[in-house]
Design a protein around this motif. Structure first.
Motif, mmCIF file in Angstrom:
data_model
loop_
_atom_site.group_PDB
_atom_site.id
_atom_site.type_symbol
_atom_site.label_atom_id
_atom_site.label_comp_id
_atom_site.label_asym_id
_atom_site.label_seq_id
_atom_site.Cartn_x
_atom_site.Cartn_y
_atom_site.Cartn_z
ATOM 1 N N GLU A 213 -6.226 -4.946 7.058
ATOM 2 C CA GLU A 213 -7.241 -4.374 6.176
ATOM 3 C C GLU A 213 -7.653 -2.989 6.674
ATOM 4 N N PHE A 214 -7.774 -2.841 7.995
ATOM 5 C CA PHE A 214 -8.139 -1.560 8.586
ATOM 6 C C PHE A 214 -7.078 -0.496 8.285
ATOM 7 N N VAL A 215 -5.819 -0.865 8.416
ATOM 8 C CA VAL A 215 -4.726 0.083 8.162
ATOM 9 C C VAL A 215 -4.721 0.528 6.704
ATOM 10 N N LEU A 216 -5.125 -0.363 5.794
ATOM 11 C CA LEU A 216 -5.183 -0.008 4.376
ATOM 12 C C LEU A 216 -6.075 1.217 4.177
ATOM 13 N N GLY A 217 -7.249 1.201 4.814
ATOM 14 C CA GLY A 217 -8.136 2.354 4.709
ATOM 15 C C GLY A 217 -7.524 3.592 5.326
ATOM 16 N N SER A 218 -6.792 3.412 6.418
ATOM 17 C CA SER A 218 -6.156 4.538 7.099
ATOM 18 C C SER A 218 -5.049 5.158 6.260
ATOM 19 N N VAL A 219 -4.441 4.347 5.414
ATOM 20 C CA VAL A 219 -3.402 4.841 4.503
ATOM 21 C C VAL A 219 -4.042 5.533 3.300
ATOM 22 N N ILE A 220 -5.034 4.887 2.707
ATOM 23 C CA ILE A 220 -5.699 5.459 1.529
ATOM 24 C C ILE A 220 -6.315 6.816 1.862
ATOM 25 N N LYS A 224 -3.185 14.750 4.293
ATOM 26 C CA LYS A 224 -1.983 15.376 3.746
ATOM 27 C C LYS A 224 -1.526 16.522 4.639
ATOM 28 N N THR A 225 -0.208 16.573 4.891
ATOM 29 C CA THR A 225 0.411 17.694 5.594
ATOM 30 C C THR A 225 1.446 18.315 4.648
ATOM 31 N N LYS A 226 2.171 19.304 5.115
ATOM 32 C CA LYS A 226 3.190 19.911 4.260
ATOM 33 C C LYS A 226 4.301 18.935 3.911
ATOM 34 N N PHE A 227 4.639 18.059 4.865
ATOM 35 C CA PHE A 227 5.794 17.190 4.679
ATOM 36 C C PHE A 227 5.432 15.729 4.399
ATOM 37 N N GLY A 228 4.164 15.381 4.467
ATOM 38 C CA GLY A 228 3.814 13.979 4.241
ATOM 39 C C GLY A 228 2.354 13.703 4.530
ATOM 40 N N TYR A 229 2.087 12.566 5.183
ATOM 41 C CA TYR A 229 0.711 12.156 5.468
ATOM 42 C C TYR A 229 0.600 11.667 6.910
ATOM 43 N N ASN A 230 -0.539 11.957 7.539
ATOM 44 C CA ASN A 230 -0.860 11.431 8.859
ATOM 45 C C ASN A 230 -1.915 10.347 8.731
#
Length: 400
Positions: A213-220, A224-230
């Motif tokens: 559940e915690f990781v879900l928030g970290s993903v949402i 944003k970076t130039k090549f993806g998401y951190n």
């Protein structure tokens, strides 16, 4: 609780030690860290891996264990020297190890070789839990098959959309809410969160469920970076929702919200709400309750499909003079047609006004519903963001 993380340093902070530390801190524990390797990387590639010497790694262990009590250790990228030191210190201090075996990056950089894999094989036997992804698990399984050892003697969590916990000769499937989004560093965040929950006395399964559940928030809320998401470690639960609403309510009392209904309701939900019981509301008397059916709750249940960051809203009365003020402000306002079908209206309007329909990136500040009595609905990531937007509207109205 002191939580020690041992692994590689990613200068972008998306993964590795920095992601671990952010996770541990977000979950109200004290992060301690030991760097094994310097690994310049980003969402595009890994540039190199520079391992620290045994002396440099050992000095970090000495500094920490001389001054702190450590019962839980989480590991990421390891070296042969760091494994030797870890096992030496485990024998002396008897801490529990959660190992996230970083064998290969998503950009295909090899973090391990045959010699290091043999070290890992011995190390896994000393771990409380290992958390490989499916590809890493296949490599680990071959290690044990080759040595004719029993993998069932080790607690293993095979991570993926559906996780499989292999414990006590059982395979337990663990599912959770899922967002389709490739984010750098979720494995580090996940295993660090599991370690934190275990340190709080939770069972292995419950720790995994809470960490998921915690990781879900970290993903949402990933950056944003130039090549993806951190990965952006973010803790959201019913308790944090209640705290936000209570604080927001006290702030709203100091705002001139003459536009608001006297019985105004501000609402905030947990991540990806499924029912009214996932959404809390605070009325003008300060009472906070989950499970109330109202316009706000209906909207939040629907708008998560457009952008899962939208977790809070408040309704205000409106008129043409206010609308003209808003149209010339920094706040983005979208005229809407159907209160009971906001997704269709929002997608149509977003295309016309270049807000874009790309999830996770942006959404309008305000929805304007053209009813007999026009309604403004302010949207936000949380109720405290709603307050900031209310303050801006208050200034606009006073300056008219």
């Amino acid at each position: 609780m002191n939580i020690l993380t041992v692994g590689g340093f990613d200068p972008t902070g998306g993964a590795g030690i920095v992601a671990d530390v952010k996770t541990i801190k977000e979950l109200q524990n004290n992060p301690l860290s030991i760097i094994t390797s310097i690994i310049p990387q980003n969402n595009n590639k890994v540039f190199l891996k520079k391992d620290l010497s045994k002396e440099e790694i050992k000095a970090q262990f000495d500094a920490i264990f001389e001054d702190f009590n450590v019962n839980w250790v989480k590991t990421g990228v390891l070296t042969t020297d760091s494994i030797d030191i870890l096992l030496e210190f485990k024998k002396k201090y008897e801490f529990n190890i959660i190992c996230d075996p970083v064998l290969k990056s998503t950009t295909d950089f090899e973090f391990s070789d045959d010699f290091l894999n043999k070290k890992y094989f011995e190390f896994f036997k000393e771990c409380f839990l290992i958390t490989p992804n499916l590809k890493e698990f296949e490599i680990i399984k071959k290690m044990f098959e080759t040595s004719k050892s029993n993998l069932n003697d080790i607690n293993v969590l095979v991570t993926g959309k559906t996780d499989v916990l292999k414990i006590d000769n059982k395979n337990i499937e663990i599912t959770g809410k899922y967002v389709e989004k490739e984010v750098h560093g979720t494995g580090c965040t996940y295993s660090s969160a599991i370690t934190c929950f275990l340190s709080n006395g939770m069972t292995v399964k419950d720790s995994i469920v809470s960490a998921k559940e915690f990781v879900l928030g970290s993903v949402i809320y990933a950056k944003k970076t130039k090549f993806g998401y951190n990965s952006n470690p973010t803790s959201i639960d019913k308790e944090s929702v209640e705290k936000n609403l209570a604080y927001a309510f006290n702030l709203i009392k100091n705002i001139d919200i003459s536009l608001a209904d006297p019985d105004f309701i501000i609402s905030e939900s947990i991540l990806l709400p499924e029912t009214y019981f996932d959404i809390a509301t605070v009325k003008n008397n300060g009472d906070i309750n989950f499970g109330i059916s109202n316009t706000n709750s209906d909207l939040l249940l629907k708008l998560k499909e457009f952008n899962p960051k939208i977790r809070s809203c408040i309704s205000l009365k409106s008129d043409e003079s206010i609308n003209s003020k808003l149209e010339n402000s920094e706040l983005s306002i979208c005229p809407m047609k159907l209160l009971n079908d906001p997704i269709s209206s929002l997608k149509e309007v977003s295309l016309q006004n270049n807000f874009g329909t790309v999830f996770y990136e942006t959404y309008p500040d305000i929805l304007y519903f053209e009813e007999k009595k026009p309604i403004l609905i302010i949207l936000g990531d949380n109720s405290l963001e709603i307050v900031k937007k209310l303050e801006k509207i208050e200034k606009l109205i006073k300056n008219r």
